[in-house]
Motif scaffolding. Structure first.
Motif, mmCIF file in Angstrom:
data_model
loop_
_atom_site.group_PDB
_atom_site.id
_atom_site.type_symbol
_atom_site.label_atom_id
_atom_site.label_comp_id
_atom_site.label_asym_id
_atom_site.label_seq_id
_atom_site.Cartn_x
_atom_site.Cartn_y
_atom_site.Cartn_z
ATOM 1 N N GLY A 183 61.902 54.881 49.894
ATOM 2 C CA GLY A 183 61.608 56.300 50.095
ATOM 3 C C GLY A 183 62.493 57.206 49.264
ATOM 4 O O GLY A 183 62.239 58.391 49.180
ATOM 5 N N ASP A 236 65.843 66.545 67.342
ATOM 6 C CA ASP A 236 64.396 66.402 67.497
ATOM 7 C C ASP A 236 63.861 65.415 66.461
ATOM 8 O O ASP A 236 62.685 65.193 66.357
ATOM 9 C CB ASP A 236 63.688 67.760 67.342
ATOM 10 C CG ASP A 236 63.868 68.341 65.955
ATOM 11 O OD1 ASP A 236 64.860 68.001 65.285
ATOM 12 O OD2 ASP A 236 63.007 69.134 65.526
ATOM 13 N N ARG A 237 64.793 64.871 65.675
ATOM 14 C CA ARG A 237 64.443 63.919 64.622
ATOM 15 C C ARG A 237 65.573 62.915 64.481
ATOM 16 O O ARG A 237 66.633 63.093 65.083
ATOM 17 C CB ARG A 237 64.230 64.660 63.300
ATOM 18 C CG ARG A 237 65.467 65.402 62.823
ATOM 19 C CD ARG A 237 65.154 66.456 61.806
ATOM 20 N NE ARG A 237 64.461 67.580 62.430
ATOM 21 C CZ ARG A 237 63.871 68.561 61.761
ATOM 22 N NH1 ARG A 237 63.869 68.553 60.457
ATOM 23 N NH2 ARG A 237 63.256 69.549 62.377
ATOM 24 N N THR A 238 65.366 61.901 63.651
ATOM 25 C CA THR A 238 66.449 60.965 63.371
ATOM 26 C C THR A 238 67.334 61.598 62.316
ATOM 27 O O THR A 238 66.859 61.930 61.228
ATOM 28 C CB THR A 238 65.872 59.633 62.837
ATOM 29 O OG1 THR A 238 64.873 59.197 63.758
ATOM 30 C CG2 THR A 238 66.951 58.585 62.721
ATOM 31 N N LEU A 239 68.612 61.776 62.627
ATOM 32 C CA LEU A 239 69.516 62.424 61.676
ATOM 33 C C LEU A 239 70.235 61.389 60.817
ATOM 34 O O LEU A 239 70.481 61.613 59.642
ATOM 35 C CB LEU A 239 70.548 63.269 62.421
ATOM 36 C CG LEU A 239 69.976 64.443 63.231
ATOM 37 C CD1 LEU A 239 71.066 65.089 64.069
ATOM 38 C CD2 LEU A 239 69.359 65.477 62.303
ATOM 39 N N ALA A 240 70.608 60.283 61.414
ATOM 40 C CA ALA A 240 71.311 59.243 60.654
ATOM 41 C C ALA A 240 71.170 57.919 61.391
ATOM 42 O O ALA A 240 71.151 57.894 62.620
ATOM 43 C CB ALA A 240 72.789 59.595 60.513
ATOM 44 N N VAL A 241 71.050 56.856 60.631
ATOM 45 C CA VAL A 241 71.032 55.527 61.245
ATOM 46 C C VAL A 241 71.791 54.584 60.313
ATOM 47 O O VAL A 241 71.607 54.619 59.099
ATOM 48 C CB VAL A 241 69.590 55.036 61.513
ATOM 49 C CG1 VAL A 241 68.742 55.001 60.267
ATOM 50 C CG2 VAL A 241 69.583 53.670 62.186
ATOM 51 N N THR A 242 72.687 53.814 60.875
ATOM 52 C CA THR A 242 73.449 52.864 60.063
ATOM 53 C C THR A 242 73.137 51.456 60.564
ATOM 54 O O THR A 242 72.829 51.290 61.743
ATOM 55 C CB THR A 242 74.965 53.107 60.188
ATOM 56 O OG1 THR A 242 75.362 52.790 61.518
ATOM 57 C CG2 THR A 242 75.323 54.542 59.884
ATOM 58 N N PRO A 243 73.211 50.463 59.703
ATOM 59 C CA PRO A 243 72.959 49.104 60.177
ATOM 60 C C PRO A 243 74.140 48.590 61.012
ATOM 61 O O PRO A 243 75.226 49.169 60.956
ATOM 62 C CB PRO A 243 72.819 48.303 58.888
ATOM 63 C CG PRO A 243 73.541 49.091 57.867
ATOM 64 C CD PRO A 243 73.488 50.524 58.269
ATOM 65 N N ASP A 245 62.733 58.123 72.730
ATOM 66 C CA ASP A 245 62.378 57.330 71.546
ATOM 67 C C ASP A 245 63.618 56.687 70.930
ATOM 68 O O ASP A 245 63.598 55.513 70.535
ATOM 69 C CB ASP A 245 61.705 58.217 70.482
ATOM 70 C CG ASP A 245 60.313 58.673 70.897
ATOM 71 O OD1 ASP A 245 59.853 58.222 71.963
ATOM 72 O OD2 ASP A 245 59.707 59.483 70.173
ATOM 73 N N HIS A 246 64.704 57.463 70.849
ATOM 74 C CA HIS A 246 65.905 56.914 70.207
ATOM 75 C C HIS A 246 66.627 55.926 71.103
ATOM 76 O O HIS A 246 67.241 54.978 70.596
ATOM 77 C CB HIS A 246 66.810 58.054 69.733
ATOM 78 C CG HIS A 246 66.258 58.763 68.538
ATOM 79 N ND1 HIS A 246 65.552 59.936 68.621
ATOM 80 C CD2 HIS A 246 66.253 58.412 67.217
ATOM 81 C CE1 HIS A 246 65.154 60.295 67.409
ATOM 82 N NE2 HIS A 246 65.560 59.391 66.537
ATOM 83 N N TYR A 274 65.045 53.899 73.129
ATOM 84 C CA TYR A 274 64.256 52.667 72.923
ATOM 85 C C TYR A 274 64.650 52.020 71.595
ATOM 86 O O TYR A 274 64.871 50.797 71.525
ATOM 87 C CB TYR A 274 62.748 52.964 72.937
ATOM 88 C CG TYR A 274 61.952 51.769 72.457
ATOM 89 C CD1 TYR A 274 61.699 50.700 73.303
ATOM 90 C CD2 TYR A 274 61.537 51.681 71.128
ATOM 91 C CE1 TYR A 274 61.031 49.566 72.840
ATOM 92 C CE2 TYR A 274 60.872 50.564 70.664
ATOM 93 C CZ TYR A 274 60.616 49.509 71.524
ATOM 94 O OH TYR A 274 59.976 48.394 71.067
ATOM 95 N N ALA A 275 64.746 52.849 70.543
ATOM 96 C CA ALA A 275 65.066 52.306 69.213
ATOM 97 C C ALA A 275 66.418 51.591 69.243
ATOM 98 O O ALA A 275 66.565 50.494 68.691
ATOM 99 C CB ALA A 275 65.070 53.420 68.177
ATOM 100 N N ARG A 291 66.021 48.307 70.965
ATOM 101 C CA ARG A 291 65.233 47.368 70.150
ATOM 102 C C ARG A 291 66.075 46.836 68.989
ATOM 103 O O ARG A 291 66.009 45.653 68.659
ATOM 104 C CB ARG A 291 63.984 48.094 69.628
ATOM 105 C CG ARG A 291 63.046 47.223 68.800
ATOM 106 C CD ARG A 291 62.302 46.234 69.650
ATOM 107 N NE ARG A 291 61.354 45.436 68.882
ATOM 108 C CZ ARG A 291 61.413 44.109 68.771
ATOM 109 N NH1 ARG A 291 62.360 43.429 69.384
ATOM 110 N NH2 ARG A 291 60.509 43.452 68.063
ATOM 111 N N LEU A 292 66.852 47.713 68.367
ATOM 112 C CA LEU A 292 67.682 47.263 67.241
ATOM 113 C C LEU A 292 68.732 46.266 67.715
ATOM 114 O O LEU A 292 69.146 45.375 66.965
ATOM 115 C CB LEU A 292 68.343 48.463 66.547
ATOM 116 C CG LEU A 292 67.389 49.429 65.831
ATOM 117 C CD1 LEU A 292 68.127 50.662 65.339
ATOM 118 C CD2 LEU A 292 66.675 48.752 64.660
#
Lengths: 361, 466
Positions: B69, B286-293, B318-319, B321-322, B325-326
């Protein structure tokens, strides 16, 4: 010769001051009127920012003083005079000027907007009283809707709704007003009222997609599930349109299927999404959820989708639904601006010809 | 791909590169075209690329259509198969350089060390690679038994009959030159009578007068599953590695000072994890701001500045749950630390969906609840009553997971809340036992008795069979 008694000297002073009071007030009023006409003149000549700045400062600085009363009177008297001489339509530039001042003040961190709202509303009520033709009433309705939109943005929601309802009385086919009433009803949990407004809107504009989406969701909330689902299916099957409206329709359709434990069908609905829309975290998470419920899916895919969502500046679809962008309101404002152009030049000519107070400017 | 992979001096330029949307959707497909031609096209689009003809040779072709992306991702995908990589150079130029092979991180999910296996060995691997994985070779006692070419990297290997230790090794080969290796020992035994056992782990917090109680031994515990006493076969204390998903709500009222305190608290939390622990951060509004592995190394949160203050709703369900799940792919003790000041506004998932996930997961949820005003708002998505229900279900989810709610009076207590959670995790006891495999989806009720007076015992009381 006897000296005059002291008491009579004091009484004379008081009488002088009392006589000077009205003189000072009259001067204030004249000054306020001259200032207001100058602002109107700037606006009608296209110096819109300067006009808005000056009026905003004048309203703020004069709040609670005699000068403010003078400005308020000048707004009323000028509006009536213009309507008498040029017709009600001449109030359109004034109404837009006051709306702009209100919008500017409402964006200020400290609430000074109410002082700007009063004359804006006063002007609209004069316009409403002077509007005799259907076309004038439609303009009044549009102006009320536009100001109500600004009020809603400033979170003056109840008063905004009242004004929008007035707009609908003036023009029952005002699409932006119907939409605003529907959104407001939905926010207050009155889904039946939202359905009524949206149905009225769709009778005027059957293809308005956001209204179709909102109608579907509100129908489902009042128990008309089949009808709501049918509309959602139509929205997701309209080829090539993967905008936020289709995304929300897809999510809600999938959600309904999940609730009915039809996980495989929910998965199908979500699978059709284009890769681009997977930047929407709601779709990414819901896809992961149905995948997991059907014992499939990769955790890695969810991570990738969330990373993409974090990298985009696009507002998520569900946020846009909450914001209710109201494209109809934007369209209505563009139309008002087009109409205003003609009236601005007429207003400018009138002010030049008929206002001696401005002759020395 | 994260900006952290680029040299520190050019982080600012890297951010631009990462944030620049990929131009791939606008142009023709790249796959099969000469690499030079594609790079020339990117240059025409405004990218300042610098490369030598020795490195980018005329015969090089784009092997696969890029899917990333961001522009950086696209460049990585274009260059990686040729063992090349982009690097930020002076004045914002992008230098194309020879790629240094990066180690690929590989861990065994199954078998776990010392796991008892029969003649059938289940293998599950977790592979973290910054490049496509070409193949994973599975060897048992040095003999190749399986080759996997795409995720999920799971398989089952039939072993020859026998008893004793088996060394299981995984070799990972990346498509861009990276390599990784991991080994684990399992114990093979012969089946004389068939009964399917599952090794389960319970994470138990014991507290006295509100403080974690340390120093207990295996003999202090008694474990009961569905009314049947189970033998404790492994026993550990808080040094057991953990995998933590730190979920930060940075929406609306958490912006500004609240956000700074949240990030400082999370930073302090991460700094107190041990080298064996792994952690990831998921920041949202209201959105995903940052995600790190998930990483063993400490995540540098300075790469995630606070968003500018604005009114935004919260997508909590939603987050959450995410995050859960991760964590599924993590093999050590799973923990969610959730910092939020409010209820969900616009998630697509209902909290009842998240509750389903909590039942499936073994993760423990700690909720740092910044204020406790209760849900008194409504939106186009839900009314007041439904919002209240969402909060109640979240409280239920925390309780079900064996975690707890850390209530804060004000945001200044965020740091101490994170500290308290680390202390608690470090004092947790880990009890392992064998459970008979029941019918799928059956919930198991667990009870742990501690032979001490006046203690509070907290654990996940219900498990579901896998």
């Amino acid at each position: 010769m006897m000296a005059p008694p002291r008491t009579s000297t004091a009484a004379g002073l008081v009488l002088c001051l009392l006589a000077l009071g009205p003189v000072a007030e009259a001067a204030d009023r004249r000054e306020a009127r001259r200032e207001y006409l100058e602002v109107l003149s700037l606006w009608s000549q296209g110096s819109r920012d300067r006009a808005v700045d000056r009026l905003a400062v004048a309203l703020t600085d004069s709040e609670g003083s005699g000068r403010r009363t003078g400005i308020d009177r000048a707004v009323g008297s000028t509006a009536r005079r213009l309507a008498r001489n040029l017709g009600a339509g001449a109030l359109l530039p004034l109404a837009l000027l006051h709306e702009e001042v209100y919008a500017r003040q409402a964006r200020e961190p400290r609430g000074r907007a109410s002082g700007a709202l009063r004359p804006a509303l006063e002007l609209l009520s004069i316009f409403e009283a002077e509007a005799k033709t259907r076309d004038d009433r439609a303009v009044v309705s549009a102006l009320q809707t536009s100001l109500a939109g600004r009020m809603a943005e400033a979170h003056v929601e109840v008063a905004s709704l009242g004004l929008t309802r007035s707009a609908l009385r003036a023009d029952p086919s005002n699409r932006a007003a119907l939409f605003a009433v529907a959104v407001s009803a939905e926010r207050f949990g009155d889904h039946a009222a939202a359905v009524r407004s949206l149905e009225a809107l769709l009778r005027v504009d059957p293809e308005h997609r956001e209204s179709r989406l909102r109608l579907a969701l509100n129908l489902m909330r009042i128990g008309e599930k089949d009808e709501g689902l049918e509309e959602l299916r139509r929205l997701v099957s309209e080829g090539g349109r993967e905008d936020w409206i289709a995304a929300v329709a897809r999510q809600e359709l999938a959600r309904h299927l999940i609730d009915r434990d039809e996980i495989a069908r929910a998965r199908d609905v979500l699978r059709e999404i284009s890769d681009r829309r997977l930047r929407d975290p709601a779709l990414a998470v819901q896809t992961a959820f149905v995948d997991e419920r059907s014992d499939g899916g990769e955790v890695e895919d969810l991570f990738t989708a969330l990373s993409r969502a974090a990298a985009t500046s696009e507002a998520p679809s569900r946020t846009l639904y909450l914001r209710a962008p109201n494209d109809l309101l934007e369209e209505l404002r563009r139309d008002l601006l087009r109409r205003e152009q003609e009236w601005s030049s007429r207003l400018d000519r009138f002010l030049r010809d008929r206002e001696p107070a401005l002759s020395g400017r | 791909m994260t900006p952290g992979r680029l040299p520190r001096l050019v982080v600012a330029a890297a951010v631009v590169l990462v944030a620049t949307p990929s131009p791939i959707s606008a142009g023709p497909p790249y796959e099969g075209r000469p690499l030079r031609e594609v790079l020339a096209e990117l240059e025409e689009a405004g990218l300042a690329l610098v490369y030598s003809s020795d490195l980018v040779r005329p015969e090089m072709k784009v092997r696969e259509e890029p899917t990333a992306g961001s522009l950086q991702g696209v460049l990585e995908e274009l260059l990686g198969p040729h063992r090349l990589a982009p690097e930020i150079g002076p004045r914002g130029r992008i230098l194309i350089v020879r790629r240094t092979a990066r180690p690929i991180e590989v861990r065994f999910g199954r078998p776990i060390p010392g796991e008892l296996v029969t003649n059938r060995l289940e293998v599950a691997l977790r592979v973290h690679a910054d490049e496509p994985v070409d193949r994973v070779r599975i060897l048992v006692d040095g003999k190749q038994e399986a080759v996997l070419t795409k995720p999920p990297f799971r398989t089952a290997v039939d072993l020859a009959a026998g008893d004793g230790e088996r060394e299981v090794t995984a070799h990972v080969e990346g498509g861009w030159g990276g390599r990784g290796r991991a080994s684990v020992e399992a114990r093979q035994y012969q089946v004389t009578d068939s009964i399917e056992l599952v090794l389960r782990q319970l994470f138990v917090t014991v507290a006295k007068a509100g403080r974690p109680l340390r120093g207990l031994t295996e003999e202090d515990f008694e474990l009961v599953e569905d009314g049947t006493r189970r033998e404790i076969v492994t026993f550990g204390d808080g040094d057991e590695p953990l995998s933590a998903a730190v979920l930060l709500d940075l929406s609306g009222s958490m912006s500004g000072v609240g956000c700074e305190l949240a990030l400082a608290g999370a930073r302090a939390f991460l700094s107190r994890l041990s080298v064996a622990d792994r952690a990831m951060v998921l920041a949202f509004s209201d959105r995903t701001l940052a995600v790190t592995p998930f990483r063993s190394s400490r995540e540098d949160l300075s790469a995630h500045p606070c968003p500018s203050p604005h009114r935004s709703s919260t997508v909590l369900n939603d987050h959450l749950y995410a995050g859960l799940r991760l964590l599924d792919e993590e093999t050590s003790r799973r923990v969610v630390v959730l910092l939020t000041d409010g209820a969900d506004v616009s998630s697509v998932l209902d909290m009842s969906d998240v509750l389903w996930k909590v039942e499936q997961s073994t993760a423990t949820i700690y909720w740092i609840r910044v204020r406790d005003e209760g849900a008194t708002f409504k939106s186009a998505w839900r009314g007041v009553e439904d919002n209240r229900l969402q909060e109640e279900l979240l409280e239920r989810a925390v309780e079900l997971s064996g975690g707890r709610i850390v209530r804060l009076e004000d945001m200044s207590q965020i740091g101490s809340a994170f500290d308290a959670i680390v202390d608690e995790l470090r004092a947790q006891y880990v009890l392992g036992y064998y459970s008979e495999q029941g019918a799928s989806g059956e919930p198991r009720r667990m009870r742990v008795l501690v032979k001490r007076l006046w203690v509070d015992v907290r654990l996940r009381e219900t498990y579901r069979d896998d």
